[in-house]
Design an enzyme around this catalytic site. Structure first.
Site, PDB file in Angstrom:
ATOM      1  N   SER A  99      -0.244  -2.406   5.473  1.00 47.09           N
ATOM      2  CA  SER A  99       0.490  -2.251   6.739  1.00 47.09           C
ATOM      3  C   SER A  99      -0.020  -3.189   7.814  1.00 47.09           C
ATOM      4  O   SER A  99       0.752  -3.643   8.666  1.00 47.09           O
ATOM      5  CB  SER A  99       0.390  -0.800   7.219  1.00 47.09           C
ATOM      6  OG  SER A  99       1.166   0.014   6.379  1.00 47.09           O
ATOM      7  N   PHE A 100      -1.323  -3.486   7.784  1.00 45.80           N
ATOM      8  CA  PHE A 100      -1.834  -4.382   8.820  1.00 45.80           C
ATOM      9  C   PHE A 100      -1.134  -5.740   8.771  1.00 45.80           C
ATOM     10  O   PHE A 100      -0.907  -6.364   9.811  1.00 45.80           O
ATOM     11  CB  PHE A 100      -3.356  -4.554   8.695  1.00 45.80           C
ATOM     12  CG  PHE A 100      -3.960  -5.206   9.893  1.00 45.80           C
ATOM     13  CD1 PHE A 100      -4.127  -4.493  11.074  1.00 45.80           C
ATOM     14  CD2 PHE A 100      -4.319  -6.546   9.879  1.00 45.80           C
ATOM     15  CE1 PHE A 100      -4.639  -5.100  12.213  1.00 45.80           C
ATOM     16  CE2 PHE A 100      -4.831  -7.160  11.006  1.00 45.80           C
ATOM     17  CZ  PHE A 100      -4.993  -6.443  12.176  1.00 45.80           C
ATOM     18  N   HIS A 136     -10.655   4.368   9.451  1.00 48.09           N
ATOM     19  CA  HIS A 136      -9.813   3.214   9.155  1.00 48.09           C
ATOM     20  C   HIS A 136      -8.352   3.482   9.524  1.00 48.09           C
ATOM     21  O   HIS A 136      -7.664   2.613  10.039  1.00 48.09           O
ATOM     22  CB  HIS A 136      -9.925   2.880   7.659  1.00 48.09           C
ATOM     23  CG  HIS A 136      -9.713   1.436   7.366  1.00 48.09           C
ATOM     24  ND1 HIS A 136     -10.676   0.488   7.554  1.00 48.09           N
ATOM     25  CD2 HIS A 136      -8.630   0.760   6.918  1.00 48.09           C
ATOM     26  CE1 HIS A 136     -10.200  -0.702   7.227  1.00 48.09           C
ATOM     27  NE2 HIS A 136      -8.959  -0.554   6.835  1.00 48.09           N
ATOM     28  N   TRP A 174       0.856  -1.185   0.000  1.00 51.08           N
ATOM     29  CA  TRP A 174       0.000   0.000   0.000  1.00 51.08           C
ATOM     30  C   TRP A 174       0.897   1.242   0.000  1.00 51.08           C
ATOM     31  O   TRP A 174       1.884   1.282   0.735  1.00 51.08           O
ATOM     32  CB  TRP A 174      -0.884   0.039   1.263  1.00 51.08           C
ATOM     33  CG  TRP A 174      -2.306  -0.385   1.029  1.00 51.08           C
ATOM     34  CD1 TRP A 174      -2.752  -1.657   0.928  1.00 51.08           C
ATOM     35  CD2 TRP A 174      -3.447   0.478   0.881  1.00 51.08           C
ATOM     36  NE1 TRP A 174      -4.113  -1.665   0.729  1.00 51.08           N
ATOM     37  CE2 TRP A 174      -4.570  -0.370   0.684  1.00 51.08           C
ATOM     38  CE3 TRP A 174      -3.635   1.859   0.887  1.00 51.08           C
ATOM     39  CZ2 TRP A 174      -5.858   0.125   0.515  1.00 51.08           C
ATOM     40  CZ3 TRP A 174      -4.917   2.346   0.714  1.00 51.08           C
ATOM     41  CH2 TRP A 174      -6.007   1.491   0.522  1.00 51.08           C
ATOM     42  N   THR A 200     -12.240   8.131   6.541  1.00 52.39           N
ATOM     43  CA  THR A 200     -12.906   7.270   7.523  1.00 52.39           C
ATOM     44  C   THR A 200     -11.938   6.973   8.668  1.00 52.39           C
ATOM     45  O   THR A 200     -10.732   7.221   8.551  1.00 52.39           O
ATOM     46  CB  THR A 200     -13.318   5.927   6.872  1.00 52.39           C
ATOM     47  OG1 THR A 200     -12.117   5.199   6.593  1.00 52.39           O
ATOM     48  CG2 THR A 200     -14.101   6.129   5.593  1.00 52.39           C
ATOM     49  N   CYS A 239       3.209   2.623   5.189  1.00 50.53           N
ATOM     50  CA  CYS A 239       2.804   4.029   5.139  1.00 50.53           C
ATOM     51  C   CYS A 239       1.279   4.084   5.187  1.00 50.53           C
ATOM     52  O   CYS A 239       0.616   3.530   4.310  1.00 50.53           O
ATOM     53  CB  CYS A 239       3.331   4.669   3.865  1.00 50.53           C
ATOM     54  SG  CYS A 239       2.648   6.320   3.584  1.00 50.53           S
ATOM     55  N   VAL A 240       0.760   4.717   6.205  1.00 43.57           N
ATOM     56  CA  VAL A 240      -0.688   4.876   6.331  1.00 43.57           C
ATOM     57  C   VAL A 240      -1.006   6.362   6.214  1.00 43.57           C
ATOM     58  O   VAL A 240      -0.455   7.186   6.949  1.00 43.57           O
ATOM     59  CB  VAL A 240      -1.207   4.311   7.674  1.00 43.57           C
ATOM     60  CG1 VAL A 240      -2.727   4.196   7.633  1.00 43.57           C
ATOM     61  CG2 VAL A 240      -0.591   2.958   7.968  1.00 43.57           C
TER      62      VAL A 240
HETATM   63  C1  DLZ Z   1      -7.497  -0.669   3.801  1.00 41.41           C
HETATM   64  C2  DLZ Z   1      -6.308   0.219   3.904  1.00 41.41           C
HETATM   65  C3  DLZ Z   1      -6.449   1.624   3.892  1.00 41.41           C
HETATM   66  C4  DLZ Z   1      -7.786   2.290   3.793  1.00 41.41           C
HETATM   67  N1  DLZ Z   1      -5.399   2.420   3.942  1.00 41.41           N
HETATM   68  C5  DLZ Z   1      -4.146   1.877   4.035  1.00 41.41           C
HETATM   69  C6  DLZ Z   1      -2.997   2.713   4.098  1.00 41.41           C
HETATM   70  O1  DLZ Z   1      -3.057   3.950   4.040  1.00 41.41           O
HETATM   71  N2  DLZ Z   1      -1.797   2.104   4.204  1.00 41.41           N
HETATM   72  C7  DLZ Z   1      -1.639   0.742   4.282  1.00 41.41           C
HETATM   73  O2  DLZ Z   1      -0.511   0.263   4.394  1.00 41.41           O
HETATM   74  N3  DLZ Z   1      -2.723  -0.061   4.195  1.00 41.41           N
HETATM   75  C8  DLZ Z   1      -3.951   0.463   4.065  1.00 41.41           C
HETATM   76  N4  DLZ Z   1      -5.043  -0.338   3.985  1.00 41.41           N
HETATM   77  C9  DLZ Z   1      -4.832  -1.817   3.899  1.00 41.41           C
HETATM   78  C10 DLZ Z   1      -4.688  -2.495   5.271  1.00 41.41           C
HETATM   79  O3  DLZ Z   1      -3.408  -2.281   5.828  1.00 41.41           O
HETATM   80  C11 DLZ Z   1      -4.890  -4.023   5.120  1.00 41.41           C
HETATM   81  O4  DLZ Z   1      -4.075  -4.493   4.069  1.00 41.41           O
HETATM   82  C12 DLZ Z   1      -6.328  -4.380   4.797  1.00 41.41           C
HETATM   83  O5  DLZ Z   1      -7.199  -3.833   5.777  1.00 41.41           O
HETATM   84  C13 DLZ Z   1      -6.529  -5.905   4.745  1.00 41.41           C
HETATM   85  O6  DLZ Z   1      -6.183  -6.483   5.991  1.00 41.41           O
END
Ligand code: DLZ
Length: 169
Positions: free
Chosen positions: A65-66, A97, A31, A95, A89-90
């Site tokens: 990232s999760f 999330h 991501w 939302t 990187c988030v």
């Molecule tokens: C779903 C999601 C969102 C909305 N934003 C990010 C982000 O900014 N950065 C990132 O690394 N991952 C994001 N994800 C994906 C989640 O980390 C994860 O892959 C999904 O929720 C599936 O478990």
């Protein structure tokens, strides 16, 4: 955290432990790959500049990232690494999330540091927008990947010390 006064790529090589002979696992999220690839490459460059052999660096990608928690946990369980760097990187969206992912990853990686002997380095950038992420992945404020690599070098050294002192069996 990077500030106007602290560049993430700045470090003092004279007090940075050598990574010669050390094995490092890097897990990075796909991501926001424009950012995470730059962080990953920065970490690899800084590690190799400080003695870690390219062949001693194992790199693995995960979707988001999760999933860094899973990737880092498997690496830690394998007992094959002297340190593990988790990179993601988030970017805040519309939302909540963002908050759930940030809290989940922080808690998950923290738990690994308590449960396993291998230091896990927190390379998660959490920003309000893309520009802030760019500034921290090789832009104006340096590269958090460099900072993670230097932290890994220090933590591997501390780990060595703990083992030599008999605190880690
Ligand atoms: C779903 C999601 C969102 C909305 N934003 C990010 C982000 O900014 N950065 C990132 O690394 N991952 C994001 N994800 C994906 C989640 O980390 C994860 O892959 C999904 O929720 C599936 O478990």
């Amino acid at each position: 955290m990077a500030t106007e006064l602290h560049n993430l790529s700045d470090y003092d090589p004279s007090v940075t432990p050598s990574g010669k002979g050390k094995k490092v696992g890097i897990v990075y999220a796909e991501w926001n790959s424009e950012i995470t690839y730059a962080l990953r490459d920065g970490a690899i460059k800084t590690l190799t500049e400080n003695g870690v052999e390219q062949s001693d660096i194992t790199v693995m990608s995960v979707p988001g990232s999760f999933e860094l928690i899973y990737g880092a946990a498997q690496m830690a369980k394998s007992n094959s690494f002297d340190s593990i760097i988790a990179i993601g990187c988030v970017i805040r969206g519309d939302t909540p999330h963002f908050d759930y992912i940030c809290e989940g990853v922080t808690a998950g990686l923290s738990k690994l540091n308590v449960e396993y002997d291998t230091p896990v380095i927190f390379g998660l950038i959490t920003t309000n927008n893309l520009l802030q992420a760019q500034e921290r992945s090789g832009g104006r404020l340096g590269n958090k990947g460099d900072e993670c690599a230097v932290t890994a070098l220090h933590m591997m050294d501390r780990h060595n010390w703990l083992r030599n002192e008999g605190f880690i069996k």
